[in-house]
Design a protein around this motif. Structure first.
Motif, PDB file in Angstrom:
ATOM      1  N   ASN A   1       4.713   0.403   1.154  1.00 28.45           N
ATOM      2  CA  ASN A   1       3.343   0.567   0.654  1.00 28.45           C
ATOM      3  C   ASN A   1       3.244   1.443  -0.598  1.00 28.45           C
ATOM      4  O   ASN A   1       2.153   1.663  -1.102  1.00 28.45           O
ATOM      5  CB  ASN A   1       2.410   1.139   1.730  1.00 28.45           C
ATOM      6  N   PHE A   2       4.355   1.960  -1.084  1.00 27.28           N
ATOM      7  CA  PHE A   2       4.323   2.695  -2.346  1.00 27.28           C
ATOM      8  C   PHE A   2       4.850   1.775  -3.443  1.00 27.28           C
ATOM      9  O   PHE A   2       5.859   1.087  -3.247  1.00 27.28           O
ATOM     10  CB  PHE A   2       5.206   3.936  -2.268  1.00 27.28           C
ATOM     11  N   ALA A   3       4.172   1.759  -4.586  1.00 28.24           N
ATOM     12  CA  ALA A   3       4.650   0.978  -5.727  1.00 28.24           C
ATOM     13  C   ALA A   3       5.576   1.858  -6.546  1.00 28.24           C
ATOM     14  O   ALA A   3       5.150   2.895  -7.066  1.00 28.24           O
ATOM     15  CB  ALA A   3       3.478   0.513  -6.573  1.00 28.24           C
TER      16      ALA A   3
ATOM     17  N   LEU B   1       9.707   4.107   1.710  1.00 24.15           N
ATOM     18  CA  LEU B   1       8.560   4.029   0.797  1.00 24.15           C
ATOM     19  C   LEU B   1       7.803   2.706   0.875  1.00 24.15           C
ATOM     20  O   LEU B   1       7.359   2.171  -0.143  1.00 24.15           O
ATOM     21  CB  LEU B   1       9.033   4.289  -0.642  1.00 24.15           C
TER      22      LEU B   1
END
Lengths: 135, 135
Positions: free
Chosen positions: B117-119, B115
């Motif tokens: 780049n995913f917050a 994941l």
DNA sequence: CTTCAAAACGTAATCATTCTCATTTACAAA
DNA sequence: TTTGTAAATGAGAATGATTACGTTTTGAAG
């Protein structure tokens, strides 16, 4: 899953073909993310004036039952998306736009030993946050 | 968490002590499993005739906010239980009696790489089934 | 083309939860 | 002990999602 596969499932199980049903499946096929009954109703209303809540809910429930859609509950609302037809997996879900990303590892593989004597029916593993586009 | 710890949290944050609040915390302290607002109301009513839904819901929400309770959503209903105060973990939940069993491994440890780049804000991992007593 | 069960309609009901607002209470400070 | 104020409560209505029901329409098998 694509639209044709969804329609085939309905046919196989003896459910009728209607334009509404095709449109519902088409909607989820294009969206590829979790959407609510209300989202679907907004999409359908321009094409089918006077379409009732019942039709929306009944079809969502039916499609879930026959395996065309999968569902989860977010913020007290049921959300649906087209069922991913390949191997078992879980999802990251964007809190803003509802878009999903597949997570290919399943935590159940690691914990069988912890639950001897428990009958396991189901499990849920979801990750929530914001996708790159929504940050 | 025990009753006194719960009451201390309320005091620290400037919320008032009431008998109802102590009883609510006592209830969850004794139950040690997921319970609904309705369950709590049934427990409170004999002791507090005329207690309102709102008091139940407001306190559940408050206790969740300050970290006395944790919550999950099952079958369209919010369920609450006393917050486990030791290290991060997940739960097996019995579909019949609501009793829980802690699962000590967390799937998030294994999937950071998937994941980028995913917050990530939150995650949920729950296992559903029937406990040994309910089978 | 008929027929009939299934699907859809329109609307009302239900269920959990939240809101409004007037009243009461806890508790800190005087 | 009294008082002021913010918090807590009660009562009931409102909201929002979902489901149920009686009637009408429609897909598709014969």
């Amino acid at each position: 899953m694509n639209v044709q596969e969804g329609l085939n499932i309905l046919k196989e199980k003896g459910y009728k073909y209607t334009g509404k049903r095709e449109d519902i499946i088409t909607y989820f096929s294009k969206e590829d993310r979790y959407r609510t009954a209300k989202d679907l109703l907004s999409y359908m209303e321009p094409n089918y004036e006077g379409i009732s809540f019942d039709t929306i809910y009944r079809n969502l429930h039916l499609f879930h039952q026959v395996g065309i859609l999968e569902s989860t509950e977010l913020n007290g609302e049921k959300h649906f998306r087209m069922k991913c037809d390949h191997h078992h997996h879980h999802h990251f879900i964007c809190n803003d736009c509802g878009i999903t990303k597949e997570i290919h590892s399943c935590p159940m593989d690691d914990i069988k030993g912890e639950l001897n004597n428990f009958a396991i029916d189901d499990h849920k593993f979801e990750i929530y946050g914001r996708c790159p586009a929504c940050q």
